[in-house]
Design a protein around this motif. Structure first.
Motif, PDB file in Angstrom:
ATOM      1  N   LYS A  25      44.410 -13.652  53.503  1.00 20.93           N
ATOM      2  CA  LYS A  25      43.472 -13.128  54.496  1.00 20.93           C
ATOM      3  C   LYS A  25      42.185 -13.936  54.619  1.00 20.93           C
ATOM      4  N   PHE A  38      36.377 -10.692  59.523  1.00 17.60           N
ATOM      5  CA  PHE A  38      37.071  -9.544  60.110  1.00 17.60           C
ATOM      6  C   PHE A  38      36.086  -8.707  60.893  1.00 17.60           C
ATOM      7  N   TYR A  40      34.979  -4.623  61.078  1.00 18.83           N
ATOM      8  CA  TYR A  40      34.824  -3.643  59.998  1.00 18.83           C
ATOM      9  C   TYR A  40      36.127  -2.910  59.684  1.00 18.83           C
ATOM     10  N   VAL A  41      36.875  -2.545  60.705  1.00 20.43           N
ATOM     11  CA  VAL A  41      38.127  -1.805  60.493  1.00 20.43           C
ATOM     12  C   VAL A  41      39.108  -2.626  59.652  1.00 20.43           C
ATOM     13  N   LYS A  42      39.273  -3.910  59.981  1.00 21.98           N
ATOM     14  CA  LYS A  42      40.175  -4.788  59.206  1.00 21.98           C
ATOM     15  C   LYS A  42      39.672  -4.962  57.781  1.00 21.98           C
ATOM     16  N   ILE A  44      38.009  -2.817  55.955  1.00 26.22           N
ATOM     17  CA  ILE A  44      38.329  -1.600  55.204  1.00 26.22           C
ATOM     18  C   ILE A  44      39.831  -1.488  54.967  1.00 26.22           C
ATOM     19  N   GLU A  45      40.640  -1.902  55.941  1.00 15.23           N
ATOM     20  CA  GLU A  45      42.101  -1.903  55.739  1.00 15.23           C
ATOM     21  C   GLU A  45      42.481  -2.794  54.551  1.00 15.23           C
ATOM     22  N   LEU A  46      41.861  -3.963  54.449  1.00 16.41           N
ATOM     23  CA  LEU A  46      42.136  -4.849  53.323  1.00 16.41           C
ATOM     24  C   LEU A  46      41.682  -4.211  52.017  1.00 16.41           C
ATOM     25  N   ASN A  48      41.548  -1.063  51.338  1.00 19.42           N
ATOM     26  CA  ASN A  48      42.522  -0.013  51.023  1.00 19.42           C
ATOM     27  C   ASN A  48      43.848  -0.595  50.528  1.00 19.42           C
ATOM     28  N   GLU A  49      44.253  -1.734  51.081  1.00 17.93           N
ATOM     29  CA  GLU A  49      45.471  -2.403  50.614  1.00 17.93           C
ATOM     30  C   GLU A  49      45.311  -2.804  49.147  1.00 17.93           C
ATOM     31  N   LYS A  51      43.215  -1.417  47.024  1.00 18.48           N
ATOM     32  CA  LYS A  51      43.099  -0.173  46.248  1.00 18.48           C
ATOM     33  C   LYS A  51      44.475   0.339  45.834  1.00 18.48           C
ATOM     34  N   ASP A  52      45.458   0.167  46.705  1.00 15.45           N
ATOM     35  CA  ASP A  52      46.821   0.614  46.398  1.00 15.45           C
ATOM     36  C   ASP A  52      47.455  -0.209  45.272  1.00 15.45           C
TER      37      ASP A  52
END
Length: 91
Positions: A25, A38, A40-42, A44-46, A48-49, A51-52
């Protein structure tokens, strides 16, 4: 906007996996420090990815957003150089 991700991961397998995700990324600046461009939405998506993948009780990750004015104030000393991400298009 540019986001900086830095992490401290206690398990070698999780560390490699997270580094691989971030490498896809953005650009690695140091071993545990990446920059990505990115919205902001992307960003945070990264986060969260990652975090998993990580163990939230043993590992940590930090995401810092930097504005254009902040990026112009970046300084570095030593071998490493701050990477400038240039806009590009895939044709």
């Amino acid at each position: 906007m540019r986001y900086m991700y830095c992490y401290d991961i206690s398990n070698a397998k999780r560390l490699r996996t997270i580094a691989k995700v971030l490498k896809q990324k953005g650009i690695r600046i140091q071993r545990s420090f990446f920059i990505c461009d990115f919205d902001y939405v992307k960003a945070i998506e990264l986060l969260n990815e990652i975090k998993d993948i990580m163990n939230v009780h043993k590992d940590s990750i930090f995401m810092y957003g930097t504005c254009d004015a902040c990026q112009s104030k970046v300084s570095s000393i030593g071998d490493g150089a701050f990477q400038v991400l240039e806009d590009f298009r895939i044709i």
